[in-house]
Design a protein around this motif. Sequence first.
Motif, short mmCIF file in Angstrom:
data_model
loop_
_atom_site.label_atom_id
_atom_site.label_comp_id
_atom_site.label_asym_id
_atom_site.label_seq_id
_atom_site.Cartn_x
_atom_site.Cartn_y
_atom_site.Cartn_z
N CYS A 634 -10.48 -8.08 -6.89
CA CYS A 634 -9.56 -7.12 -6.25
C CYS A 634 -8.11 -7.59 -6.35
CB CYS A 634 -9.90 -6.99 -4.76
SG CYS A 634 -11.52 -6.32 -4.46
N ARG A 648 -5.00 1.60 -5.26
CA ARG A 648 -6.21 1.35 -6.06
C ARG A 648 -7.34 0.82 -5.18
NH1 ARG A 648 -7.60 -3.10 -9.28
NH2 ARG A 648 -5.57 -4.13 -8.98
N LEU A 649 -6.95 -0.08 -4.27
CA LEU A 649 -7.98 -0.66 -3.41
C LEU A 649 -8.48 0.33 -2.36
CD1 LEU A 649 -6.77 -4.34 -2.77
CD2 LEU A 649 -8.29 -3.45 -4.53
N GLU A 651 -9.30 3.27 -2.73
CA GLU A 651 -10.43 4.03 -3.24
C GLU A 651 -11.73 3.23 -3.16
OE1 GLU A 651 -9.27 4.99 -7.21
OE2 GLU A 651 -7.60 6.25 -6.54
N LYS A 652 -11.61 1.94 -3.05
CA LYS A 652 -12.82 1.11 -3.02
C LYS A 652 -13.45 1.01 -1.63
CE LYS A 652 -11.98 -1.96 -6.93
NZ LYS A 652 -11.97 -3.33 -7.39
N ASN A 653 -12.74 1.53 -0.65
CA ASN A 653 -13.22 1.50 0.73
C ASN A 653 -13.59 0.09 1.19
OD1 ASN A 653 -12.94 4.24 1.24
ND2 ASN A 653 -14.88 4.66 0.16
N LEU A 654 -12.70 -0.82 0.99
CA LEU A 654 -12.98 -2.21 1.36
C LEU A 654 -12.89 -2.35 2.88
CD1 LEU A 654 -10.74 -3.86 -1.38
CD2 LEU A 654 -13.22 -3.80 -1.36
N TYR A 657 -9.52 -3.51 4.27
CA TYR A 657 -8.36 -2.83 3.72
C TYR A 657 -7.21 -2.74 4.72
CZ TYR A 657 -5.29 0.62 1.65
OH TYR A 657 -4.18 1.25 1.17
#
Lengths: 697, 303
Positions: A634, A648-649, A651-654, A657
């Motif tokens: 990441c 960008r991150l 969208e990754k649903n971290l 976040y």
Amino acid sequence: MIKAFRQPATDTLNSPLLAVGALLLFSLIPALGELHAGIALIALLPFVLRPLLLRRRVIRWLAIGSGLAGTAGLLWSSGTEWLSGETLLSGLAVILMMKWLEADSKREFLLLSYGALLLTALSSLYLSGLSAFVYLVLATLMLLNALLTIVHQKQSVLPRLMVVGKVFLLGLPLSAMLFVTAPRIQGPLWDLGIVMGLPIELVIDQEEREKGIKGSLRAGQVTRLKQSDAPVLVAEFKGVVPYKSRLYWRGAVFSHYDGVEWQLPEGWNNRSRLLSKAYKKRGEVESLLTSKKDLVSYEARVTPHGERWLYALDLPVGRSVESFISSEFQMLGIRKVSQEFNYEQKAYLEYTGGAPMSDDERSSYLELPANSNSRLINWGRQLTGDPIHQLRVHLAEGGYQVTATPDIAEYEDSLDEFFFDRKEGGIEHLASATAIALRAAGVPTRLVSGYRGGNLIALTNFIVVRQGNAHVWVEAWLDGTGWQRVEALDFVSPPKKENRPQPAAQAAPKPESKKQTPELAESPKEPVEQAVQVTKTPEQKRSQRRKTGPGWLQQLSAGLETWVLNYNPDRQVELMQKSGLRKVDWKTLMALTIAGLLLMIVIYSAFLKLKRRRQDPVDRAFNQLNQRLAKLDCECRFDECPQTWLLRLQEKNLPFYGALEHIIQQYLQLRYGAALAEGDTAVKDLQRDVKRLIAML
Amino acid sequence: MSFFRELLRQSWRIRLTASGAGFLLLCGLIFLLGINYSNNLIFTFSFLLLGCFGVSIWLGLRNLSDFEARCLPVESVHAGQPVQYQLQVREQGGRAHYALSTLNQEVLNDLSDSPDETQTWHLRIDSETRGVLPESAMRVQSEWPLGLLRISRELCQLPEVVIFPSAKDLRAMQQHYKGSNAHLHEEAEALAGLRDYQPGDNLRRIDWRAMARRDQLQVKQFDGAAGDPSVWLRWEDTEGLGYEERIHCLCHWILDCYQRGQEFGIALPEQEYQPACDFPHLQRSLTALALMPGDLITQEVAQ
């Protein structure tokens, strides 16, 4: 290089031609005065010719050819030996200068720079002390400048000089470490070869072999021998090496003196006669001694010299194959030494004794030369009580000196002239006068020729004895005690500087204090040791000449002398032992050098890493976080805007976040926003949050 | 440890140059001279030189550390043309880096000492034959400062690049039509929709309004009049030419069709691409040609 001349003036300083030319000229300066004037002129000619002959290749080659031919002609006409140091220096200087005349590629300039380096090393031999040191430092700086100019021509002058300074200064600790710890080997390379097993005879030519004392000894003979540095023998001691001044290598023993020449008795070389009187039984020699101490063992290799003497260490008591010990305590070969001879032997360095003396022997040892040296004989006859002591006192107080160039003619009263008039002569004059004076006083004496001392190969147990160590000494017979050595040289003044024989100076018997056994170390220093302690190495001698100049210069010079010029093997061993090393030999020193190098690598690496860390704390915090996120795939690419990265991150649903977004906003504020003014607090907040997030990850 | 791990990852190499070997040889010679003359100053001189040599290793390592690079996407080229890589380089140590070059001795710009400032390097690698120029590590090297050592390390990965065959006009194109006329979208009048912009699209077709609204480049697509009928470029039509020459010829035909805006399909041994006339189709077609296997017959004969 033609281009370099055509370049505008501003580029001239970046020209390798100039940098290398300056280096070459600088490397030649100290040697200019030593070269033949014509050769010096030829060597300097290219500096004038280069701009003139630039575009005329044929003329340039003609100039080079003429220069080289001229140098060869001048060397030939001046009678210089082709293999001498002067020829080497002249040849190297002229070849380099001529090469510079036509050099125009990077490779040629590099070659010239390295050649100049060699020339610098050779030229520095003509300087001494502080000036030599400064010269070598400047030469190093000029070499660095030349290399940088050759390799990176585009770089301008000031940055280049800064790099030169940086390389030099950063290299100093490394150089100092190497200087202190690297095994300090000194001495001619031939000596090292001999120590490693190279046959001694390879080192000496036939003429040198024929030299040496044969059946007679005349004044000046030993002095002439001292001019030669041909090796006579190599000895490896088992255990510690004694003081060099205590090493007497015993050769021919003379009893008959006719006023001009000492002679061996008739049939002195007769093997049957020698063997009949030899000490053959084990322990026979020792049983004759009334006192003995300081037993040493060694193994020796003697160069072939065509006679029987094996020059064993005085006094030999062991047995060895193909040899025997004569009635005069010489170690002799069964056959004449016509090829290199090896033997093992033991010796007592201090002893008195001998077989009871017959009347015939006594009368021969008391024999005085007829019709010669009457003043000396009369003076000797006046000695009463303890004649040896009186003679020693007289020699010590009389202002006598031994010189390398005695100026006394060979005639019947030459000893009188030495003893009463000149008080300056060769070692033969001194020893002969001592022997005759004691005989006149009623003390039987004999003259022993051989060698004294030797050249210790640093950090080894090897001693190389050369013709330069040639010596004669006296033995006196005292009833009840036997023979004892009377070393007159120890009681005279040290030779004047200009009169000191060079090989003797090289072989200056400086005590190997830390290599002595306790027993040996405790023995009192003989006067000659004290005398030769003043007799220093050639560098010391040179440095003693300059005692003028400002105080700080003298102090600097003294410091340089102590820590650089005189940092010889003994000092190195002493320093290492003071630092806590028990055993100091070349292996230990090599290990220490490697350890030092490793330590330097660690220090320099740490410095490299420290410099990397010396970055902005905000950036550092961001990079730490980014490195951790890289493991989760990441990371923020370095060409990626942090905002874009966040998108960008997103969208990754971290799960982290939210925290990450908070940190990135802080980071952006600190880097580009108003938080700049908030200073340390905001930075600390960011660092704290980064740490927490990393811990969570 | 991380420092040494990084060194290993970047595959550092230190090699002695001829000049360096000469320098060391000379140091040894001067050391021997020091031994022979028992001269401490000459010892000092040799150690000074060795110290400078040691430091040059350190300075060389330092010169090549603390900067990183990333290669931007690379466009395919035809064989014989240079592949142009664009590297974005970022200095991280706050110091300048000098005398950098690639392993092919291509000189790179010195890096200034502005930390975190991105600079761009342009690299050119000549392509000789069609096919794939595989992904490779880009190594950067330097002989800084004294030219005694050549130190190199991996800087970044250069991406894989397809090298198209070169185009040669060896034979006139055979016109095999598909039966119906091709859709010449560019010539049409009725807007059929929008699609994402792709390199090679006509800039006049970019929908700037959509760009303003969505911050995204899109081009208009029209569904309009029928153009010339689409043609089939067939492997069989190049019969009589050598194996590679057939590829060169087909490549020329493809480019010719694309430039004329004519839809074309391509029929190669065991693969076929339906007619189209857009940039992706061009890329697909050229890539297919680039990846054609080598001349098996010639290879067999050679074996």
